[in-house]
Design an enzyme around this catalytic site. Structure first.
Site, PDB file in Angstrom:
ATOM      1  N   GLU A   2      -1.123  -2.784 -21.792  1.00 28.13           N
ATOM      2  CA  GLU A   2      -0.979  -1.831 -20.470  1.00 28.13           C
ATOM      3  C   GLU A   2      -0.248  -2.491 -19.385  1.00 28.13           C
ATOM      4  OE1 GLU A   2      -4.262   0.482 -17.729  1.00 28.13           O
ATOM      5  OE2 GLU A   2      -5.007  -0.811 -19.318  1.00 28.13           O
ATOM      6  N   LYS A   8      -0.311   1.724 -23.077  1.00 25.35           N
ATOM      7  CA  LYS A   8      -1.132   2.537 -22.203  1.00 25.35           C
ATOM      8  C   LYS A   8      -0.334   2.226 -20.865  1.00 25.35           C
ATOM      9  CE  LYS A   8      -5.640   3.437 -19.878  1.00 25.35           C
ATOM     10  NZ  LYS A   8      -6.963   3.096 -20.060  1.00 25.35           N
TER      11      LYS A   8
END
Length: 297
Positions: A176, A213
């Protein structure tokens, strides 16, 4: 080796991932949004007990199940705790929800327009503890504030270095590198993130796969090459500060991405709701995020 049933759900299941991983710095805000002010606790231990009560209420609510919630990202203390008399990862999987663990230890100060992750010297031990509790994967967050090519390259490279270590421990990493919605150069930063993620994906050895993500991009479908990449299990989107309706609308325009929302999932929940009101509010949020996650496949 990863659980094949969990892997099948993450590869092909319909739904989204709930982010229930607020840590020390973000917990007071999460509790305040839930209707619990800072005067309700006198120590960090009491604060974490309150957020655990909130999370336990969420994961045991009737509407929170694998029918629409594919997975849930947990804070370490939540993974170690119980809900409804069972270890939280066990309870989640019994309800059809794949458990993940947030493993990063926070952010360094900003340099070259990015915030790198702090060192994680205990990562191997944490991964093995998570595996012993039935956790499927991990999540780690870094932040990008400016479209600085060198900074973004270092930021993404660090994510993948840790991802390789997590894979070696038998878990699936969620990578992420969040692009801040406040960035004045968001569109350029999105493109640099795409470039450097693709570079790192192409360098992964055969058989190694990750999840991603990412912030919802300025340009719709910018991350289509990542959705289609053979070394990517799933691309999920963070809400990044958008209210739920706006986050859902943006998500629905990005084919193949599913949600992994935190605040946008929990924004209507309050501590003083009775159980029926709580489940109704949670179920409504789950329904809307699910719809946005499956309409764009």
């Amino acid at each position: 080796m990863t659980d094949p049933k969990m892997m099948a759900q993450m590869v092909g299941g319909a739904g989204f991932i709930a982010a229930l991983d607020q840590s020390g710095g973000s917990t007071p805000k999460a509790l305040a949004a839930y209707g619990i002010g800072e005067d309700a606790w006198n120590s960090e231990e009491e604060m974490f007990a309150l957020i655990h009560q909130m999370r336990s209420r969420i994961v045991t609510a009737p509407s929170f199940s694998g029918q629409k919630v594919l997975g849930a990202i947990l804070f370490e203390k939540t993974m170690e705790g119980d809900a409804d008399g069972k270890p939280v990862p066990q309870l989640l999987w019994e309800r059809g929800v794949v458990p993940f663990l947030k493993v990063d230890k926070g952010l360094e100060e900003e340099t070259d327009g990015v915030q790198m992750m702090k060192p994680m010297p205990e990562l191997d031990a944490m991964c093995q503890r998570a595996k012993s509790k039935g956790v499927f994967g991990t999540k780690m967050r870094s932040v990008i504030h400016e479209a600085n090519a060198d900074g973004i390259a270092r930021n993404v490279d660090q994510q993948f270095q840790f991802a390789r270590q997590i894979i070696a421990n038998g878990l699936v990493p969620i990578v992420e590198p969040e692009v801040s919605l406040k960035s004045a150069t968001r569109e350029q930063a999105d493109r640099l993130v795409l470039e450097h993620i693709l570079r790192n994906l192409d360098a992964l050895p055969d058989g190694e796969r990750v999840m991603l993500k990412l912030s919802l991009p300025v340009e719709d479908d910018l991350y289509a090459p990542l959705v289609a990449h053979p070394r990517v299990i799933r691309v999920v989107a963070l809400s990044g500060g958008y209210e739920r309706d706006e986050a859902n609308a943006k998500l629905s325009r990005n084919r193949g991405m599913i949600a992994s929302f935190s605040r946008a999932l929990l924004q209507d929940l309050r501590a003083d709701m009775n159980d029926e009101e709580f489940d109704k509010a949670l179920g409504s949020a789950i329904d809307s995020i699910y719809a946005a996650s499956v309409c764009n496949g």
